[in-house]
Design a protein around this motif. Structure first.
Motif, PDB file in Angstrom:
ATOM      1  N   GLY A  72      -2.946  -0.499  -1.522  1.00  0.00           N
ATOM      2  CA  GLY A  72      -1.619  -0.107  -1.972  1.00  0.00           C
ATOM      3  C   GLY A  72      -1.179  -0.978  -3.133  1.00  0.00           C
ATOM      4  N   THR A  73      -0.108  -0.565  -3.798  1.00  0.00           N
ATOM      5  CA  THR A  73       0.391  -1.301  -4.950  1.00  0.00           C
ATOM      6  C   THR A  73       1.860  -1.635  -4.756  1.00  0.00           C
ATOM      7  N   ALA A  74       2.419  -2.385  -5.708  1.00  0.00           N
ATOM      8  CA  ALA A  74       3.831  -2.774  -5.624  1.00  0.00           C
ATOM      9  C   ALA A  74       4.758  -1.565  -5.720  1.00  0.00           C
ATOM     10  N   THR A  75       4.298  -0.485  -6.301  1.00  0.00           N
ATOM     11  CA  THR A  75       5.128   0.721  -6.423  1.00  0.00           C
ATOM     12  C   THR A  75       4.638   1.870  -5.552  1.00  0.00           C
ATOM     13  N   ASP A  76       3.545   1.694  -4.875  1.00  0.00           N
ATOM     14  CA  ASP A  76       2.968   2.746  -4.037  1.00  0.00           C
ATOM     15  C   ASP A  76       2.593   2.140  -2.693  1.00  0.00           C
ATOM     16  N   GLY A  77       3.618   1.863  -1.883  1.00  0.00           N
ATOM     17  CA  GLY A  77       3.400   1.224  -0.602  1.00  0.00           C
ATOM     18  C   GLY A  77       3.278   2.235   0.507  1.00  0.00           C
ATOM     19  N   PRO A  78       3.158   1.731   1.744  1.00  0.00           N
ATOM     20  CA  PRO A  78       3.117   0.308   2.088  1.00  0.00           C
ATOM     21  C   PRO A  78       1.769  -0.326   1.744  1.00  0.00           C
ATOM     22  N   VAL A  79       1.777  -1.654   1.697  1.00  0.00           N
ATOM     23  CA  VAL A  79       0.521  -2.395   1.615  1.00  0.00           C
ATOM     24  C   VAL A  79      -0.101  -2.379   3.006  1.00  0.00           C
ATOM     25  N   PHE A  80      -1.421  -2.193   3.071  1.00  0.00           N
ATOM     26  CA  PHE A  80      -2.060  -2.111   4.384  1.00  0.00           C
ATOM     27  C   PHE A  80      -3.498  -2.594   4.305  1.00  0.00           C
TER      28      PHE A  80
END
Length: 332
Positions: A72-80
């Motif tokens: 994931g990215t800072a604009t395309d979350g969530p981070v996983f």
């Protein structure tokens, strides 16, 4: 439906530096698990932040199994992250929102596992589109994961043993990596070929023919010397340590390898150095013998490729000329 083995054909773990893992003892589990890691690897390919040489979509060895890097990215979350846990025998998908899903590894076919991964990602609010939801470079590469009921074997003892082997081999590769100060990859598990490897690079760019596929182009865009381990397959039917130099310099196979059991073998249009895992196991010092092999293959490749090996050396993982002096160490 999938199945788990009731009785493993592998004996009990003995605490050896390199535990036994004959290919035939876990081949059905290996073939199923390989497709499991390809499914999750393709999720990483779709959701990772692209890094040179595909480093974003490989696995790292943890204390419990194999994990993706944060996706994931800072604009395309969530981070996983997606973690294969070979003690709880689950795939654990965890997000930075404090949510997680667990998928059992036992009792699954490839088709059911694929469906569970898709469901878990949806439950976590993670949007993923896998461009090619089929195996990569495997005999059934044209069959969708969602239709594969053939591969459904999961022996938890064998799977855990395979993890233990990669855990030990990863430590050896990390020790080998520590002696090089140039551009170097992480020690990583590649899901397409199911091998654990580390690559050392020079800054020399390689002009590949236009016919070379994009995966290979990115992997070999710089001159490299690779070292690693694979579990074995139909072509090399035993677990094996390996090394190769790409492009291969002329005369490489004429240089000696250590230990004496190591050998140069044809590999595609070039050659690779092989050292059987079981030969290392039989050695009085399995770790030392494996390091001797890795260093000898690197010495051969770097010498003929014209690398400045002394300048790139990093004895004991230290580059500072003061700290590497014998009378100075880490400050108290």
């Amino acid at each position: 439906m999938g199945e788990s083995a009731g009785t493993s054909t592998l004996g009990p773990a003995t605490g050896e530096a390199l535990p036994a893992l004959p290919l035939d003892a876990w081949r059905p589990t290996k073939e199923t698990l390989h497709r499991f890691v390809q499914i999750v690897g393709k999720v990483a390919l779709a959701k990772g932040i692209r890094r040179n040489h595909w480093w974003h979509m490989t696995y790292r060895v943890t204390a419990r199994g194999w994990s993706t890097v944060p996706l994931g990215t800072a604009t395309d979350g969530p981070v996983f992250t997606c973690d294969f846990d070979f003690f709880d025998h689950v795939l654990r998908i965890s997000s930075d929102r404090g949510t997680q899903e667990e998928i059992p590894l036992g009792g699954q076919s490839v088709a059911s596992f694929y469906g569970e991964v898709v469901r878990a990602l949806e439950n976590l609010g993670i949007e993923v589109t896998i461009a090619h939801p089929t195996p990569y470079d495997l005999p059934d590469h044209g069959r969708p994961f969602a239709e594969d009921e053939e591969h459904h074997h999961y022996d938890p003892v064998a799977a855990q043993r395979a993890f233990q082997v990669t855990s030990q081999v990863a430590r050896i590769l990390e020790e080998f990596s520590a002696t090089y100060s140039g551009k170097i990859s992480p020690v990583q598990l590649f899901w397409h070929t199911f091998d654990l490897a580390v690559q050392r690079f020079s800054d020399r760019k390689i002009d590949l023919p236009a016919s070379v596929d994009p995966v290979t182009r990115e992997a070999y865009s710089r001159e490299e010397i690779s070292a690693g381990f694979w579990f074995g397959d139909s072509k090399v039917p035993e677990p094996t340590f390996y090394s190769y130099t790409a492009p291969e310099p002329e005369g490489l196979t004429e240089l000696p390898l250590q230990p004496p059991e190591a050998r140069w073998v044809p590999s595609g249009s070039a050659h690779a150095a092989y050292y059987a895992y079981d030969a290392a196991r039989r050695s009085p010092d399995p770790v030392g013998a494996t390091l001797d092999f890795l260093h000898s293959a690197y010495a051969a490749g770097s010498r003929l490729a014209g690398w400045d090996a002394p300048a790139l050396a990093c004895p004991g993982g230290i580059t500072d000329p003061v700290l590497e002096s014998p009378w100075r160490g880490w400050p108290e």
